[in-house]
Design a protein around this motif. Structure first.
Motif, short mmCIF file in Angstrom:
data_model
loop_
_atom_site.label_atom_id
_atom_site.label_comp_id
_atom_site.label_asym_id
_atom_site.label_seq_id
_atom_site.Cartn_x
_atom_site.Cartn_y
_atom_site.Cartn_z
N ALA A 173 -6.42 0.68 -14.45
CA ALA A 173 -6.19 -0.25 -13.35
C ALA A 173 -4.71 -0.35 -13.01
O ALA A 173 -4.32 -0.41 -11.83
CB ALA A 173 -6.74 -1.63 -13.72
N GLU A 174 -3.85 -0.37 -14.06
CA GLU A 174 -2.40 -0.44 -13.84
C GLU A 174 -1.93 0.80 -13.07
O GLU A 174 -1.14 0.71 -12.12
CB GLU A 174 -1.66 -0.53 -15.18
CG GLU A 174 -1.87 -1.84 -15.92
CD GLU A 174 -1.01 -2.95 -15.35
OE1 GLU A 174 -0.23 -2.69 -14.41
OE2 GLU A 174 -1.13 -4.09 -15.83
N MET A 210 -3.74 2.71 -11.16
CA MET A 210 -4.29 2.66 -9.81
C MET A 210 -3.45 1.76 -8.91
O MET A 210 -3.16 2.10 -7.76
CB MET A 210 -5.74 2.15 -9.86
CG MET A 210 -6.48 2.25 -8.53
SD MET A 210 -6.71 3.96 -7.99
CE MET A 210 -7.91 4.52 -9.22
N ASN A 211 -3.03 0.62 -9.44
CA ASN A 211 -2.18 -0.28 -8.66
C ASN A 211 -0.85 0.39 -8.29
O ASN A 211 -0.36 0.25 -7.17
CB ASN A 211 -1.90 -1.56 -9.45
CG ASN A 211 -3.12 -2.47 -9.54
OD1 ASN A 211 -4.02 -2.40 -8.70
ND2 ASN A 211 -3.16 -3.30 -10.57
N LEU A 212 -0.28 1.12 -9.25
CA LEU A 212 0.99 1.80 -8.98
C LEU A 212 0.82 2.89 -7.94
O LEU A 212 1.72 3.12 -7.11
CB LEU A 212 1.55 2.38 -10.28
CG LEU A 212 2.05 1.36 -11.30
CD1 LEU A 212 2.33 2.03 -12.63
CD2 LEU A 212 3.31 0.66 -10.79
N SER A 213 -0.33 3.57 -7.94
CA SER A 213 -0.54 4.66 -6.98
C SER A 213 -0.62 4.14 -5.55
O SER A 213 -0.39 4.89 -4.60
CB SER A 213 -1.80 5.44 -7.34
OG SER A 213 -2.98 4.65 -7.12
N THR A 214 -0.93 2.85 -5.37
CA THR A 214 -1.01 2.29 -4.02
C THR A 214 0.37 2.09 -3.41
O THR A 214 0.48 1.80 -2.21
CB THR A 214 -1.76 0.94 -4.04
OG1 THR A 214 -1.03 0.00 -4.85
CG2 THR A 214 -3.16 1.11 -4.61
N LEU A 215 1.44 2.21 -4.22
CA LEU A 215 2.79 2.06 -3.67
C LEU A 215 3.17 3.23 -2.78
O LEU A 215 4.10 3.12 -1.98
CB LEU A 215 3.81 1.94 -4.82
CG LEU A 215 3.67 0.71 -5.71
CD1 LEU A 215 4.68 0.78 -6.85
CD2 LEU A 215 3.87 -0.56 -4.91
N THR A 245 4.86 7.69 -7.52
CA THR A 245 3.72 6.95 -6.99
C THR A 245 3.08 7.62 -5.78
O THR A 245 1.91 7.36 -5.48
CB THR A 245 4.14 5.51 -6.63
OG1 THR A 245 5.27 5.54 -5.75
CG2 THR A 245 4.51 4.74 -7.89
#
Length: 368
Positions: A39-40, A42-47, A93
């Protein structure tokens, strides 16, 4: 195991919980649930292309070269090894593929690099070594520090940011270890540690001084030069890095010594070079350790000079001189009869055993 200037990974002798030991604090490992790690990521990839980020990542075991290459392909570049399967990593990212990253190896933990972890303990404690201060009569003194950046950071751009945002005066750049020697207001150091681009900040070492205690008897040089060995160093190129350059016209060198920089003539450098490779022409009692070697002579210098006085060591000159001696003149050995005389000057004795920026630089030189 020490693999970079700012962190040692240690296993406790009294408990089963392993931990990271930074200059400023000890931090226990925290195994994370794989779903949380995914999840962490995945959140970073949205940057997206907003920029990358540097993190601490711990794996189940040390990574092979093949695993490193696979991670890099999917947006995670493995950088400094901290031992026991722990690394500083850079996440691109814009290219990060969380699913593939999770499949390459068993990730046990990822966590941000806390600013406090990036500081030498004296800086974190507000203790400013007096040799690092060109001016001492200010409430916010200017301090000389070494700032090490992550290996993917452009050093020229970093220097510009240091000047523009932190009022830093750039003294030199040590490209071998992506480090800049700067003078800047002490109050700006904590803010600088918050920059993602920064890996470690350390006070500049006390200035180098000349030292030499070796002799032929202790090294058994007489036995090495006598039959059946006959080892006199012929064909070997040695670099002598000292407080200046040696007197090349001295009779004990007989054309085997070449001066390679403009550090200035030094009696000590001449003495040391004679210890390394003097022929004994002047006095056979003082024949060198290897009287037929070829010597390349260099001296440590403060790049550009210091108007306030040479208060601290600038390792940039070491990197430049070693690069020239090795790459352009074939040096395979080096002598450094120098040191910071830390205890002699009443400076904190623990500095003598610290693994810091200059130690990291020398290791990088040894590794090529």
């Amino acid at each position: 195991m020490i693999s970079t200037a700012f962190c040692t990974l240690t296993l406790s002798l009294v408990a089963s919980t392993p931990f990271y030991t930074f200059q400023t604090e000890t931090v226990p490992h925290q195994d994370m649930n794989r779903a949380v790690i995914a999840a962490e990521l995945m959140n970073l990839s949205t940057l997206g292309d907003q920029g990358g980020i540097h993190l601490l990542a711990r794996f189940e075991k040390p990574l092979s070269n093949e695993a490193r290459e696979a991670f890099a392909t999917d947006g995670m570049t493995i950088q400094n090894a901290l031992g026991q399967g722990t690394y500083i990593v850079h996440l691109d990212t814009a290219r990060l593929n969380p699913k593939n990253v999770m499949a390459h190896a068993n990730i046990k933990e990822i966590r941000p690099l806390e600013p406090m972890w990036k500081l030498h303990h004296s800086l974190a404690e507000g203790k400013i070594p007096h040799w690092t201060m060109p001016e001492t009569k200010h409430t916010d003194p200017v301090v000389a520090v070494y700032v090490m950046f992550h290996s993917d950071i452009d050093l020229k751009e970093a220097a510009t940011q240091l000047q523009f945002h932190y009022g830093a005066k750039i003294r030199s750049e040590v490209e071998v270890i992506n480090t800049i020697v700067v003078e800047l207001p002490f109050s700006n150091i904590d803010f600088l540690a918050e920059e993602d681009s920064v890996l470690y900040i350390e006070p500049a070492l006390p200035k180098f001084s000349e030292l030499n205690d070796s002799n032929r008897n202790l090294t058994q040089a007489n036995q090495a030069q006598a039959p059946p060995y006959g080892l006199d160093g012929e064909g070997v190129v040695v670099m002598v890095y000292d407080g200046g350059y040696a007197l090349s016209s001295h009779q004990d060198f007989n054309g085997r010594l070449t001066v390679r920089d403009s550090a200035g003539l030094s009696n000590h450098a001449t003495h040391v070079s004679g210890t390394v490779g003097g022929s004994g022409a002047g006095n056979a009692k003082y024949t060198g350790m290897a009287p037929a070697v070829t010597i390349e002579s260099y001296g440590f210098e403060q790049e550009g000079g210091l108007e306030e006085g040479f208060l601290y060591t600038d390792p940039g000159d070491l990197a430049e001189d070693y690069g020239d001696a090795i790459n352009n003149h074939g040096a395979v050995l080096a002598n450094n009869s120098i040191g910071t005389n830390t205890s002699w000057n009443g400076f904190p004795c623990e500095w003598t055993g610290n693994y810091g920026i200059t130690s990291n630089l020398i290791d990088s030189v040894v590794r090529g």
